[in-house]
Design a protein around this motif. Structure first.
Motif, PDB file in Angstrom:
ATOM      1  N   ASP A 121      -7.900  -1.855   5.908  1.00 45.96           N
ATOM      2  CA  ASP A 121      -7.516  -2.579   4.695  1.00 45.96           C
ATOM      3  C   ASP A 121      -6.000  -2.526   4.582  1.00 45.96           C
ATOM      4  OD1 ASP A 121      -7.364  -3.637   2.125  1.00 45.96           O
ATOM      5  OD2 ASP A 121      -8.654  -2.111   1.208  1.00 45.96           O
TER       6      ASP A 121
ATOM      7  N   GLU B  26     -12.664  -8.033   3.085  1.00 42.24           N
ATOM      8  CA  GLU B  26     -11.902  -8.555   1.942  1.00 42.24           C
ATOM      9  C   GLU B  26     -11.004  -9.704   2.366  1.00 42.24           C
ATOM     10  OE1 GLU B  26      -8.954  -5.780   0.441  1.00 42.24           O
ATOM     11  OE2 GLU B  26      -8.795  -6.863  -1.465  1.00 42.24           O
TER      12      GLU B  26
ATOM     13  N   PHE C 161       0.831  -1.204   0.000  1.00 45.76           N
ATOM     14  CA  PHE C 161       0.000   0.000   0.000  1.00 45.76           C
ATOM     15  C   PHE C 161       0.871   1.262   0.000  1.00 45.76           C
ATOM     16  CE2 PHE C 161      -4.528  -1.081   1.521  1.00 45.76           C
ATOM     17  CZ  PHE C 161      -4.477  -2.360   1.004  1.00 45.76           C
TER      18      PHE C 161
ATOM     19  N   GLU D  40     -14.038  -8.568  -2.286  1.00 47.22           N
ATOM     20  CA  GLU D  40     -14.146  -7.471  -1.319  1.00 47.22           C
ATOM     21  C   GLU D  40     -15.390  -6.596  -1.492  1.00 47.22           C
ATOM     22  OE1 GLU D  40     -11.243  -4.312  -1.768  1.00 47.22           O
ATOM     23  OE2 GLU D  40     -10.340  -5.294  -3.481  1.00 47.22           O
TER      24      GLU D  40
ATOM     25  N   ASP E 273      -3.782  -9.136   0.349  1.00 48.94           N
ATOM     26  CA  ASP E 273      -4.657  -7.962   0.445  1.00 48.94           C
ATOM     27  C   ASP E 273      -5.906  -8.405   1.199  1.00 48.94           C
ATOM     28  OD1 ASP E 273      -5.989  -5.541   0.008  1.00 48.94           O
ATOM     29  OD2 ASP E 273      -6.257  -5.859  -2.150  1.00 48.94           O
ATOM     30  N   SER E 274      -6.227  -7.710   2.305  1.00 45.53           N
ATOM     31  CA  SER E 274      -7.375  -8.117   3.111  1.00 45.53           C
ATOM     32  C   SER E 274      -7.915  -6.920   3.885  1.00 45.53           C
ATOM     33  CB  SER E 274      -6.952  -9.234   4.086  1.00 45.53           C
ATOM     34  OG  SER E 274      -8.040  -9.694   4.863  1.00 45.53           O
TER      35      SER E 274
HETATM   36 MG    MG Z   1      -7.641  -4.251   0.120  1.00 36.91          MG
END
Ligand code: MG
Ligand code: MG
Length: 276
Positions: free
Chosen positions: A99, A242, A62, A211, A110-111
């Motif tokens: 996130d 997500e 990110f 997501e 990615d969650s």
């Molecule tokens: Mg994400």
């Protein structure tokens, strides 16, 4: 829509790296959850996740992404996604979506999850229902990825789930899930709603970030002047859940869930199968 580009199918070795990236992502988000208490700033929550990623020898996907300044997006109350951590102090009863992701061996996790600051009991009944419905819609989408034949089966399942179980909530259509692997955002696009077209075939080695985002009112959104933070136009609160998920020869495995998705998929009679 993303047209044309090839969908990346992972080898068994790449899937094992995807799992490692998924577990670092999970650990970073768990640290964020523990830090997100009344009185904490969103910058402090971000720092807790950043420390976990660094300790694991991983990298954030990110921070620096199109200039994004943090390892987490932290979206509070009427913010849907892409909130920027900073000096904001979290208050009891805030509904917060967090996130994040990490890169291990060049592969991405990615969650995201939503929580009530100070504990569920401090959240309004609507906020708790909103988060629960969004999480459940995500699992409906993951179950469709496990059993389906087309990527569009996922959006169909999410849409149907919301229509059946949470018809008063808004289903955000402007933001979608995505393929994930050697980059965070890759083809195919994973819609959160029922569309006319079928979408690509689901194949072993495919990894997707699923997501959905729901709002307590209208799903209409706009982006603030910081060019990142997406909020509801009507000021209603939002939730975002997500997971990164692998479909492989043996079945499905939720890469960013400690248990591989066993608990979330149990109601669907699906037993996830590890990639390692
Ligand atoms: Mg994400
Ligand atoms: Mg994503």
């Amino acid at each position: 829509m993303i047209f044309g580009p090839r969908i990346e199918l992972k080898s068994p070795a790449q899937l094992r790296s995807m799992r490692r990236a998924g577990l670092v992502t999970r650990a970073a988000l768990d640290a964020a959850r523990r830090t997100a208490v009344p009185g904490a700033t969103t910058a402090e929550v971000d720092a807790a996740a950043e420390a976990v990623i660094a300790e694991a020898g991983a990298r954030s996907n990110f921070k620096g992404y199109q200039g994004f300044p943090a390892v987490l997006c932290i979206s509070v109350n009427e913010e849907i996604v892409h909130g920027i951590p900073g000096a904001r102090v979290l208050e009891p009863g805030d509904l917060v979506s967090i996130d994040g992701g990490a890169i291990v061996d060049g592969l991405h996790g990615d969650s995201a999850f939503t929580m009530v600051i100070g504990g569920d009991e401090l959240g309004s009944a609507t906020d708790r229902a909103l988060s629960a419905a969004t999480e459940a819609a995500m699992w409906a989408g993951i179950a469709a990825f496990a059993t389906g034949t087309r990527v569009s089966d996922i959006g169909d399942a999410i849409d149907d789930h919301v229509t059946e179980h949470a018809p008063d909530f808004g289903l955000v259509e402007e933001f979608t899930g995505h393929g994930i692997g050697s980059a965070m955002h890759m083809p195919p696009e994973v819609l959160n709603y029922r569309a006319r077209s079928n979408g690509p075939r689901i194949k072993p080695g495919m990894c997707l970030a699923i997501e959905p985002m729901l709002t307590a009112g209208s799903p209409e959104s706009r982006t603030l002047d910081d060019d990142w933070t997406v909020v509801t136009v009507d000021g209603s609160r939002a939730s975002h859940w997500e997971h990164s998920v692998a479909r492989h020869e043996g079945g499905v495995w939720v890469l960013t869930a400690e248990d591989g998705g066993a608990a979330g998929l149990a109601p669907y009679g699906i037993t996830p199968v590890p990639v390692d």
